[in-house]
Scaffold this active site. Structure first.
Site, short mmCIF file in Angstrom:
data_model
loop_
_atom_site.label_atom_id
_atom_site.label_comp_id
_atom_site.label_asym_id
_atom_site.label_seq_id
_atom_site.Cartn_x
_atom_site.Cartn_y
_atom_site.Cartn_z
CG ASP A 7 -1.86 1.19 1.14
OD1 ASP A 7 -1.83 1.99 0.40
OD2 ASP A 7 -2.52 1.41 2.07
CE LYS A 69 -1.36 7.02 -3.78
NZ LYS A 69 -2.17 6.22 -2.65
CD GLU A 146 -5.11 3.45 -2.71
OE1 GLU A 146 -6.15 4.27 -2.68
OE2 GLU A 146 -3.94 3.70 -2.66
CG ASP A 169 -8.93 4.15 0.03
OD1 ASP A 169 -8.40 4.64 1.14
OD2 ASP A 169 -8.08 3.39 -0.63
#
Length: 361
Positions: A7, A69, A146, A169
């Protein structure tokens, strides 16, 4: 040779592996499961990753990067001292650290991985994630969305019952929403949406700026070092709000210690982006909330007000007592986001390795 699930998060990253018939989280060198997604370059040129790097956001902000990210697949360049990095190069350093932790834990070389990505990631972002894996010495067996990983985790935990899930999520930097159908040996994603500029870090920044407004501080005029210190204290405040209200937040500025009591107004961030028109119409719809701890809890509260009833899971398994505690507090259930996406990725790694026969599409 094991295939690990990773992850790669905006704020934290972690890895898991399917071992002895179950998904196991892999501890890092410090014994913790979560590795902060931060990179710093020391004065001697050495690279620091994880907690050591995150701590330097305050002491050496000009040599430290985090939250990169969000810029995957772009031309953004991060200047850390005399060194320049692309987002995928920084991500590769995080992945390499997780790879080394996995090798130490398993006692064998690790060369393959399944990496999670937000469901709405476009091709440039997905390609950048694969390049980051290659730079880290990993062959990326596959990318898994995800929300799909979370649905797979619940699918395993609940005995593979057929169900339609609305998966939230809510991560450190992004919000992913997916409609997922689970039936027989298939996890099928029907629809996806999301916001790559809404997550737990946005809550931190909002709390920090609100504190500055109420105390007469110009946030923009502060040095980067003071801004990072304020944001970290805001994060601590946010986490405390998950368990109590109100909480105190104290910041020293120009020799004065400023204090304010923070309430639950942080939920306004979510309300501005996601405002359900009414109760969830389909009674068979089972919402699942995952994300960055406090952010996931706030999202769960809003879902509860919309008439939904999420499920509480802890590391891929139902937790009845905590479910009862939450229902007593909010009169609804929530899903603890701690490890569910990660357990799904560990399962995806096992699927890729042929150890499980459940499929995804």
């Amino acid at each position: 040779m094991a295939i690990i699930g990773i992850d790669l998060g905006t704020t934290n990253s972690l890895a898991a592996v399917w071992k002895d018939g179950a998904c196991q989280l892999i501890p890092n060198a410090s014994g913790a499961f979560l590795t902060p997604s931060a990179v710093s370059v020391d004065e001697d040129g050495s690279i620091l990753v994880g907690r050591a790097a995150k701590d330097r956001l305050i002491s050496h902000p000009e040599r430290t990067a985090a939250r990169f990210k969000r810029y995957m697949g772009t031309d953004r360049v991060f200047q850390l001292g005399e060194h320049r990095f692309t987002p995928e190069e920084l991500s590769a350093l995080i992945l390499r650290s997780l790879k080394e932790d996995a090798e130490a834990y398993l006692g064998e070389a690790v060369t393959e991985a399944v990496i999670s990505v937000p469901a709405y990631f476009a091709e440039p972002q997905r390609s950048a994630t694969k390049r980051a894996g290659q730079l880290a010495g990993l062959r990326v067996e596959r990318l898994v969305n995800e929300p799909t990983a979370a649905a797979m985790s619940a699918h395993i935990a609940e005995g593979e019952q057929d169900k339609v899930c609305l998966v939230f999520d809510f991560g450190g930097g992004t919000l992913d929403v997916s409609l997922v159908e689970r039936f027989e040996s298939v996890v099928s994603v029907t629809a996806v949406s999301g916001d790559n500029n809404l997550g737990g870090t946005d809550f931190d920044l909002m709390i920090a700026k609100a504190f500055c407004r109420e105390t007469g501080i110009d946030f923009g005029a502060l040095s980067r070092q003071k801004q990072e210190l304020l944001i970290q204290q805001a994060e601590t405040c946010k986490m405390a709000l998950s368990a109590q209200e109100p909480v105190f937040m104290a910041v020293e500025n120009e020799g004065k210690v400023l204090r304010r009591v923070r309430g639950g107004r942080v939920t306004q961030v979510v309300r501005q982006r996601y405002h359900p028109p009414g109760p969830v119409p389909a009674p068979e719809l089972a919402p699942v909330v995952v994300g960055a701890g406090p952010a996931g809890l706030f999202c769960a509260l809003i879902l509860a007000q919309a008439g939904a009833k999420p499920i509480l899971l802890e590391r891929g398994q139902p937790v009845e007592q905590r479910q009862q505690d939450v229902e007593a507090f909010w009169r609804t259930g929530i899903l603890n986001p701690a490890s569910n996406v990660q357990f799904g990725e560990g399962g995806a790694g096992a699927f890729s390795d042929g150890k499980l026969n459940t499929g995804t599409r």
